[in-house]
Design a protein around this motif. Structure first.
Motif, PDB file in Angstrom:
ATOM      1  N   MET A 126      -8.537  25.031   2.766  1.00  0.00           N
ATOM      2  CA  MET A 126      -7.660  23.873   2.821  1.00  0.00           C
ATOM      3  C   MET A 126      -7.978  23.074   4.084  1.00  0.00           C
ATOM      4  SD  MET A 126      -3.504  23.619   2.982  1.00  0.00           S
ATOM      5  CE  MET A 126      -3.349  24.702   1.610  1.00  0.00           C
ATOM      6  N   ALA A 127      -8.123  21.785   3.946  1.00  0.00           N
ATOM      7  CA  ALA A 127      -8.410  20.905   5.074  1.00  0.00           C
ATOM      8  C   ALA A 127      -7.118  20.241   5.545  1.00  0.00           C
ATOM      9  CB  ALA A 127      -9.415  19.840   4.658  1.00  0.00           C
ATOM     10  N   THR A 128      -7.046  19.997   6.841  1.00  0.00           N
ATOM     11  CA  THR A 128      -5.890  19.295   7.401  1.00  0.00           C
ATOM     12  C   THR A 128      -6.367  18.053   8.136  1.00  0.00           C
ATOM     13  OG1 THR A 128      -5.946  20.521   9.478  1.00  0.00           O
ATOM     14  CG2 THR A 128      -4.568  21.420   7.708  1.00  0.00           C
ATOM     15  N   GLY A 129      -5.441  17.180   8.439  1.00  0.00           N
ATOM     16  CA  GLY A 129      -5.769  15.974   9.174  1.00  0.00           C
ATOM     17  C   GLY A 129      -4.525  15.148   9.419  1.00  0.00           C
ATOM     18  N   ILE A 130      -4.755  13.937   9.865  1.00  0.00           N
ATOM     19  CA  ILE A 130      -3.662  13.016  10.180  1.00  0.00           C
ATOM     20  C   ILE A 130      -3.669  11.860   9.185  1.00  0.00           C
ATOM     21  CG2 ILE A 130      -2.718  11.424  11.899  1.00  0.00           C
ATOM     22  CD1 ILE A 130      -2.480  14.353  12.695  1.00  0.00           C
ATOM     23  N   LEU A 131      -2.514  11.637   8.575  1.00  0.00           N
ATOM     24  CA  LEU A 131      -2.309  10.506   7.672  1.00  0.00           C
ATOM     25  C   LEU A 131      -1.545   9.453   8.462  1.00  0.00           C
ATOM     26  CD1 LEU A 131      -2.716   9.701   4.656  1.00  0.00           C
ATOM     27  CD2 LEU A 131      -0.362  10.425   4.308  1.00  0.00           C
ATOM     28  N   GLU A 132      -2.154   8.287   8.635  1.00  0.00           N
ATOM     29  CA  GLU A 132      -1.546   7.208   9.413  1.00  0.00           C
ATOM     30  C   GLU A 132      -1.151   6.069   8.482  1.00  0.00           C
ATOM     31  OE1 GLU A 132      -2.829   5.574  13.554  1.00  0.00           O
ATOM     32  OE2 GLU A 132      -3.924   4.454  12.019  1.00  0.00           O
ATOM     33  N   TYR A 161       0.330   6.537  -3.790  1.00  0.00           N
ATOM     34  CA  TYR A 161      -0.289   7.838  -4.020  1.00  0.00           C
ATOM     35  C   TYR A 161      -1.577   7.922  -3.213  1.00  0.00           C
ATOM     36  CZ  TYR A 161       3.237   8.323  -7.548  1.00  0.00           C
ATOM     37  OH  TYR A 161       4.453   8.413  -8.171  1.00  0.00           O
ATOM     38  N   VAL A 162      -1.715   8.979  -2.412  1.00  0.00           N
ATOM     39  CA  VAL A 162      -2.834   9.063  -1.463  1.00  0.00           C
ATOM     40  C   VAL A 162      -3.767  10.252  -1.727  1.00  0.00           C
ATOM     41  CG1 VAL A 162      -1.612   7.811   0.353  1.00  0.00           C
ATOM     42  CG2 VAL A 162      -1.405  10.305   0.231  1.00  0.00           C
ATOM     43  N   GLU A 163      -3.641  10.924  -2.859  1.00  0.00           N
ATOM     44  CA  GLU A 163      -4.478  12.096  -3.133  1.00  0.00           C
ATOM     45  C   GLU A 163      -5.967  11.742  -3.113  1.00  0.00           C
ATOM     46  OE1 GLU A 163      -4.846  15.901  -6.117  1.00  0.00           O
ATOM     47  OE2 GLU A 163      -3.507  14.272  -6.681  1.00  0.00           O
ATOM     48  N   ASP A 164      -6.349  10.630  -3.720  1.00  0.00           N
ATOM     49  CA  ASP A 164      -7.767  10.225  -3.732  1.00  0.00           C
ATOM     50  C   ASP A 164      -8.266   9.913  -2.325  1.00  0.00           C
ATOM     51  OD1 ASP A 164      -7.797  10.575  -6.468  1.00  0.00           O
ATOM     52  OD2 ASP A 164      -7.637   8.434  -6.929  1.00  0.00           O
ATOM     53  N   LEU A 165      -7.413   9.318  -1.496  1.00  0.00           N
ATOM     54  CA  LEU A 165      -7.775   8.997  -0.116  1.00  0.00           C
ATOM     55  C   LEU A 165      -8.037  10.289   0.667  1.00  0.00           C
ATOM     56  CD1 LEU A 165      -7.892   6.666   2.084  1.00  0.00           C
ATOM     57  CD2 LEU A 165      -5.563   7.376   2.635  1.00  0.00           C
ATOM     58  N   LEU A 166      -7.162  11.279   0.513  1.00  0.00           N
ATOM     59  CA  LEU A 166      -7.344  12.563   1.189  1.00  0.00           C
ATOM     60  C   LEU A 166      -8.627  13.243   0.722  1.00  0.00           C
ATOM     61  CD1 LEU A 166      -3.700  13.990   1.038  1.00  0.00           C
ATOM     62  CD2 LEU A 166      -4.774  12.732   2.904  1.00  0.00           C
ATOM     63  N   ALA A 167      -8.860  13.239  -0.588  1.00  0.00           N
ATOM     64  CA  ALA A 167     -10.065  13.856  -1.142  1.00  0.00           C
ATOM     65  C   ALA A 167     -11.321  13.206  -0.571  1.00  0.00           C
ATOM     66  CB  ALA A 167     -10.062  13.759  -2.665  1.00  0.00           C
ATOM     67  N   GLU A 198     -14.083  15.147   1.632  1.00  0.00           N
ATOM     68  CA  GLU A 198     -15.439  15.201   1.087  1.00  0.00           C
ATOM     69  C   GLU A 198     -16.465  14.625   2.053  1.00  0.00           C
ATOM     70  OE1 GLU A 198     -17.694  12.925  -2.476  1.00  0.00           O
ATOM     71  OE2 GLU A 198     -15.904  14.058  -3.084  1.00  0.00           O
ATOM     72  N   ASN A 199     -16.129  13.496   2.675  1.00  0.00           N
ATOM     73  CA  ASN A 199     -17.066  12.839   3.587  1.00  0.00           C
ATOM     74  C   ASN A 199     -17.000  13.399   5.007  1.00  0.00           C
ATOM     75  OD1 ASN A 199     -17.850  11.179   1.496  1.00  0.00           O
ATOM     76  ND2 ASN A 199     -16.442   9.546   2.063  1.00  0.00           N
ATOM     77  N   GLY A 200     -15.920  14.101   5.340  1.00  0.00           N
ATOM     78  CA  GLY A 200     -15.767  14.632   6.690  1.00  0.00           C
ATOM     79  C   GLY A 200     -15.536  13.558   7.729  1.00  0.00           C
ATOM     80  N   SER A 201     -15.069  12.409   7.274  1.00  0.00           N
ATOM     81  CA  SER A 201     -14.819  11.288   8.182  1.00  0.00           C
ATOM     82  C   SER A 201     -13.581  10.531   7.701  1.00  0.00           C
ATOM     83  CB  SER A 201     -16.030  10.355   8.217  1.00  0.00           C
ATOM     84  OG  SER A 201     -16.280   9.820   6.933  1.00  0.00           O
ATOM     85  N   PRO A 202     -13.034   9.644   8.547  1.00  0.00           N
ATOM     86  CA  PRO A 202     -11.826   8.917   8.145  1.00  0.00           C
ATOM     87  C   PRO A 202     -12.026   8.120   6.848  1.00  0.00           C
ATOM     88  CG  PRO A 202     -12.197   8.662  10.491  1.00  0.00           C
ATOM     89  CD  PRO A 202     -13.419   9.332   9.931  1.00  0.00           C
ATOM     90  N   ALA A 203     -11.000   8.142   6.018  1.00  0.00           N
ATOM     91  CA  ALA A 203     -10.980   7.352   4.784  1.00  0.00           C
ATOM     92  C   ALA A 203      -9.829   6.368   4.922  1.00  0.00           C
ATOM     93  CB  ALA A 203     -10.780   8.256   3.579  1.00  0.00           C
ATOM     94  N   GLU A 204     -10.053   5.120   4.496  1.00  0.00           N
ATOM     95  CA  GLU A 204      -9.062   4.075   4.750  1.00  0.00           C
ATOM     96  C   GLU A 204      -8.764   3.246   3.507  1.00  0.00           C
ATOM     97  OE1 GLU A 204      -8.341   0.408   7.892  1.00  0.00           O
ATOM     98  OE2 GLU A 204     -10.293   1.371   7.814  1.00  0.00           O
ATOM     99  N   MET A 205      -7.482   2.949   3.339  1.00  0.00           N
ATOM    100  CA  MET A 205      -7.032   1.947   2.369  1.00  0.00           C
ATOM    101  C   MET A 205      -6.579   0.767   3.227  1.00  0.00           C
ATOM    102  SD  MET A 205      -4.818   4.477  -0.146  1.00  0.00           S
ATOM    103  CE  MET A 205      -3.777   3.172  -0.710  1.00  0.00           C
ATOM    104  N   HIS A 206      -7.346  -0.298   3.234  1.00  0.00           N
ATOM    105  CA  HIS A 206      -7.001  -1.467   4.041  1.00  0.00           C
ATOM    106  C   HIS A 206      -5.629  -1.996   3.630  1.00  0.00           C
ATOM    107  CE1 HIS A 206     -10.854  -1.697   6.033  1.00  0.00           C
ATOM    108  NE2 HIS A 206     -11.426  -1.432   4.859  1.00  0.00           N
ATOM    109  N   PRO A 207      -4.922  -2.652   4.560  1.00  0.00           N
ATOM    110  CA  PRO A 207      -3.596  -3.164   4.210  1.00  0.00           C
ATOM    111  C   PRO A 207      -3.625  -4.029   2.953  1.00  0.00           C
ATOM    112  CG  PRO A 207      -3.926  -3.315   6.563  1.00  0.00           C
ATOM    113  CD  PRO A 207      -5.248  -2.904   5.968  1.00  0.00           C
ATOM    114  N   GLN A 208      -2.708  -3.721   2.062  1.00  0.00           N
ATOM    115  CA  GLN A 208      -2.546  -4.507   0.835  1.00  0.00           C
ATOM    116  C   GLN A 208      -1.064  -4.547   0.485  1.00  0.00           C
ATOM    117  OE1 GLN A 208      -4.900  -2.623  -2.204  1.00  0.00           O
ATOM    118  NE2 GLN A 208      -3.993  -0.643  -1.893  1.00  0.00           N
ATOM    119  N   ARG A 209      -0.732  -5.436  -0.423  1.00  0.00           N
ATOM    120  CA  ARG A 209       0.667  -5.622  -0.808  1.00  0.00           C
ATOM    121  C   ARG A 209       1.039  -4.693  -1.957  1.00  0.00           C
ATOM    122  NH1 ARG A 209       3.166  -8.785   2.340  1.00  0.00           N
ATOM    123  NH2 ARG A 209       2.058 -10.461   3.376  1.00  0.00           N
ATOM    124  N   TYR A 210       2.228  -4.111  -1.841  1.00  0.00           N
ATOM    125  CA  TYR A 210       2.791  -3.259  -2.887  1.00  0.00           C
ATOM    126  C   TYR A 210       4.129  -3.844  -3.303  1.00  0.00           C
ATOM    127  CZ  TYR A 210      -0.690   0.118  -1.396  1.00  0.00           C
ATOM    128  OH  TYR A 210      -1.880   0.733  -1.090  1.00  0.00           O
TER     129      TYR A 210
END
Length: 156
Positions: A1-7, A95-101, A105-117
C-alpha cells in the motif's frame, strides 16, 4: 500500500445562493476525505462569489481500504452565521481514485488542475460552481538495511 499527501486547492466559487436575509453570506468550505475533515477560512461578505485560494491537505493511501466512497472528496459549502446555526449552501463530490493510482504508478505527483464543479442542493438541483484543483504526492519509500553486492558474505 502506498501513502502520500492529497492537497485540495480551493480557488473560488460563483453563482451560489445568498442564504442571509440581510447583507451578503459568509461562505466557507468543509472538505471531507477518508474520515477526516478540514475547514477553509470564512470569506467574509463574499456573497455569491467567494474567493479562498487556499490549500487543505489530507493523508491518502492507495489502494486503501475497500469501502464505498473511500477515494471521494466531499466539499460542503456553508454560510457562517453568528446568531444561529450555519446554513447549508450546497455541495459537490470529486472522485480521486484515478489520480492516486496515477501518482503511485508514476512515483511522482499527479495533478488535476483547477476546474469548475457543479454545486448542488440536497435534492440535486444546481446552485452554483466551485473551482478546485487536487494534487497527490506519493511518499518516497526508503530502503532500509539493504546490502548491495553481498560483500558482508564474502571471504575477505
Amino acid at each position: 500500500m502506498a501513502t502520500g499527501i492529497l492537497e485540495v486547492h480551493l480557488v473560488d466559487a460563483k453563482g451560489l445562493k445568498n442564504t442571509d436575509s440581510l447583507g451578503k453570506s459568509d461562505p466557507y468550505v468543509v472538505v471531507k476525505y477518508g474520515g477526516h475533515e478540514r475547514k477553509s477560512s470564512v470569506a467574509r461578505g463574499a456573497g455569491k462569489a467567494p474567493k479562498w485560494n487556499e490549500r487543505l491537505t489530507f493523508k491518502a493511501e492507495y489502494p486503501g481500504s475497500s469501502g464505498h466512497g473511500h477515494h471521494k472528496l466531499t466539499l460542503r459549502i456553508m454560510d457562517k452565521d453568528f446568531f444561529s446555526s450555519d446554513d447549508f449552501v450546497g455541495e459537490t463530490s470529486i472522485y480521486v481514485e484515478d489520480l492516486l493510482a496515477m501518482g503511485v504508478e508514476n512515483g511522482s505527483p499527479a495533478e488535476m488542475h483547477p476546474q469548475r464543479y457543479r454545486v448542488v442542493l440536497a435534492d440535486k438541483s444546481y446552485c452554483g460552481q466551485i473551482q478546485v484543483g487536487v494534487t497527490f504526492t506519493p511518499k518516497k519509500e526508503e530502503v532500509v538495511g539493504e546490502d548491495i553486492g553481498g560483500w558482508k558474505e564474502s571471504g575477505f
